[in-house]
Motif scaffolding. Structure first.
Motif, PDB file in Angstrom:
ATOM      1  N   HIS A  72      11.583  -7.407  -3.004  1.00  0.00           N
ATOM      2  CA  HIS A  72      10.465  -6.278  -3.438  1.00  0.00           C
ATOM      3  C   HIS A  72      10.667  -6.136  -4.866  1.00  0.00           C
ATOM      4  N   ASP A  76       7.185   0.959  -3.653  1.00  0.00           N
ATOM      5  CA  ASP A  76       6.211   1.419  -3.026  1.00  0.00           C
ATOM      6  C   ASP A  76       6.286   3.136  -2.960  1.00  0.00           C
ATOM      7  N   HIS A 177      -0.989   3.206   0.395  1.00  0.00           N
ATOM      8  CA  HIS A 177       0.876   3.612  -1.411  1.00  0.00           C
ATOM      9  C   HIS A 177      -0.200   2.777  -2.070  1.00  0.00           C
ATOM     10  N   HIS A 179       1.982   0.377  -5.367  1.00  0.00           N
ATOM     11  CA  HIS A 179       2.458  -0.281  -5.578  1.00  0.00           C
ATOM     12  C   HIS A 179       2.490  -0.159  -7.615  1.00  0.00           C
TER      13      HIS A 179
HETATM   14 ZN   LIG Z   1       5.170  -3.489  -3.140  1.00  0.00          ZN
END
Ligand SMILES: [Zn+2]
Length: 594
Positions: A72, A76, A177, A179
């Motif tokens: 990732h 997030d 959410h 990012h």
């Molecule tokens: Zn993310």
């Protein structure tokens, strides 16, 4: 969103802000004792970047989380399962890139800051003010919803804390959410935002779940034994666990793998751990730390974890050793890259250490000794061997594959078989190794097609499936001189098939607030049966209009704006025309009178 909903949302957010203020005050005393346990943070400016939401740091997913085919690349940030929270510029700067996609980051914005870093904000619901106006004009000028625009010079300037957009769920996001990323402008590496002081309050210790032993007696690595770290196997003293039994290990080179998790806000929500290390008899042999990496390194996730184990068990075992083909710079290790030999039959000590960024840690001690009566492992595999550094290829009468050097992380005993075709295939089915072996690069594959009428040749493409799958998927590709060729990203069973079916177009009426919050819109569902949607456009009374395209929901949405108002005011009859083409050139169009 109508004004009443807006008012309600606004009230809720005001209430939220007040609660955050109370929490902030309550935490100030605790925070005074709270220290970041990393030295590296000193190299990065602290307090320069603010948290990009008007709330306390709350992470859905930390930096470097282990994902399918990638680490990732950001964090997030939690938006309480809802969309529409103001997204704030993390520092002064200018808009350096706007990218809108129906997949991936969805509606994204990049801000360049004078201190050498860029911040990235993804999955937005919409943009704000002058940025939104600029985008709207650009989309109409280019007649395209999706675009990728890089700004070399500052046009849209922002101040720290300015609202640049609203949090959402656009692109590949599977729940609302934000990012957020911080990138180094020079190296383009993505950096752990915690190094800049952006991290949640966390006092929960990580936990070990499983350890695995690898043996390298044959020249391919595989797990020879695994141990679940359940309660009755552990002598527990909270921070240091000791495994009760002494584990016997094999001859030759050995190595370890672990399954471990971090927790941030509660004990249930499993997160990727920030760092782990392994010592053998107090000598440090392997360390892993998630501080930063480059985008072209992210696919090494498939050799960082045990890929085959993950495919079969859905559990990510992180290796405490380095495969020769792994080039992501997240490790410190001894000259054996974490692999080790035991030279005697004495008991030796392994010590694992896992920790989160806030310094919460757990240690695990495991005693090992060499097995006395050893069973010698023998490699009985007679398959063709593909070495990682070579250009590997296979050429038969009706199939050719070509695999570039450094596509494999490890030696591969290549498995190939020719199987009978089915009703839907225009060739035999070729078993190209298996999907348990990861590939770092796409490989080229060409399969000879059985004779097909000329008008259908352009509709041919490759399909593939896993041994365990009922349905097959498109691998794309084109027909040329009797062969269908494509670039494929994973091994499996491949064959030639055809796509002659056009996409479907239907108007849908959505009441589910989770999908679309705005009721003042038209929604069109467009679906393709196989090769996938390549192009789409919408026209209102013959004029191109902007429709958002959300690929994961197969949904196009037109949000009423001034163009609609003009047509409505002029009392013309409304005619909405949708045109969609798939990747094999099958085209559909449909007219609605909304
Ligand atoms: Zn993310």
């Amino acid at each position: 969103m109508n004004w009443r909903m807006w008012q309600f949302e606004n009230l809720k957010m005001k209430a939220g802000k007040f609660i955050f203020l109370l929490i902030k005050i309550a935490l100030i005393f605790k925070l005074a004792h709270y220290q970041i346990s990393t030295l590296s943070a000193q190299n990065y400016p602290q307090n320069y970047f603010r948290y990009p939401l008007d709330s306390l740091p709350n992470f859905v997913s930390p930096f470097g989380g282990l994902r399918d085919n990638h680490f990732h690349s950001g964090v997030d940030l939690k938006t309480n399962e809802r969309e529409g929270f103001p997204v704030l510029a993390s520092a002064d700067g200018f808009v350096s890139r706007i990218k809108i996609q129906s997949t991936a980051y969805g509606k994204a914005i990049y801000l360049k800051h004078p201190n050498g870093y860029t911040t990235v904000y993804g999955h937005l619901q919409k943009y704000h003010n002058k940025i939104a106006q600029w985008i709207h004009a650009y989309q109409y000028k280019n007649e395209s919803f999706e675009f990728d625009k890089v700004f070399e010079i500052p046009i849209l300037l922002v101040k720290k804390g300015d609202t640049i957009g609203f949090s959402g769920n656009s692109g590949g996001s599977t729940g609302p959410h934000l990012h957020f990323e911080i990138r180094d402008n020079k190296t383009e590496e993505i950096i752990n935002p915690a190094l800049f002081g952006i991290l949640p309050f966390d006092t929960i210790k990580p936990v070990f779940k499983k350890i695995c032993f690898y043996n390298f007696s044959v020249d391919k690595s595989f797990i020879v034994s695994e141990f679940d770290l359940n309660e009755n196997k552990i002598l527990n003293n909270d921070s240091v666990w000791i495994y009760k039994d002494t584990i016997e290990i094999g001859n030759g080179l050995n190595a370890l793998g672990i399954e471990a998790f971090d927790y941030i806000h509660n004990y249930k929500d499993e997160k990727t751990i920030y760092t782990f290390g392994l010592t053998l008899d107090t000598k440090n042999i392997f360390n892993f730390k998630l501080n930063k990496f480059a985008f072209d390194e992210t696919k090494y996730i498939n050799t960082h974890i045990d890929y085959a184990y993950y495919k079969l068990q859905q559990t990510r075992i992180q290796k405490c050793f380095l495969e020769d083909g792994n080039e992501i710079k997240l490790y410190l290790h001894d000259k054996n890259k974490g692999k080790f030999l035991l030279h005697d039959f004495n008991t030796h000590q392994l010590l694992f250490n896992v920790a989160d960024f806030s310094g919460n840690y757990k240690k695990l001690i495991v005693y090992i000794k060499k097995k006395k009566d050893l069973i010698k492992l023998q490699n009985t595999n007679t398959a063709k061997i593909f070495y990682p550094n070579n250009h590997n290829a296979l050429a038969k009468k009706d199939i050719k594959i070509s695999i570039a050097p450094n596509s494999f992380y490890d030696t591969v005993y290549f498995d190939f078989e020719i199987l009978n075709g089915t009703k839907k295939s225009f060739s035999k089915i070729y078993k190209i190794h298996n999907s348990l072996t990861p590939l770092h690069k796409n490989f080229e594959i060409s399969i000879k097609a059985t004779s097909v009428k000329k008008e259908y040749q352009s509709k041919l493409l490759l399909a593939y499936f896993d041994k365990n799958e009922k349905h097959f998927r498109s691998a794309g590709g084109n027909f040329e001189k009797g062969w269908v060729s494509a670039k494929a990203s994973s091994f499996g069973n491949y064959f030639v098939t055809i796509d002659t079916i056009s996409p479907s177009i239907e108007q849908v009426f959505i009441h589910d607030k989770k999908v679309v919050l705005d009721s003042l819109a038209w929604h069109i569902e467009m679906k393709d049966n196989f090769s996938g949607i390549a192009k789409y456009a919408a026209y209102l009374n013959n004029n191109w209009i902007l429709m958002d395209y959300d690929a994961k929901n197969n949904l196009m949405s037109y949000k009423f704006d001034e163009i609609y108002d003009q047509i409505v005011l002029s009392k013309q009859k409304l005619e909405l025309k949708i045109v969609v083409t798939d990747r094999k050139g099958n085209k559909s169009s449909k007219i609605f009178y909304p």
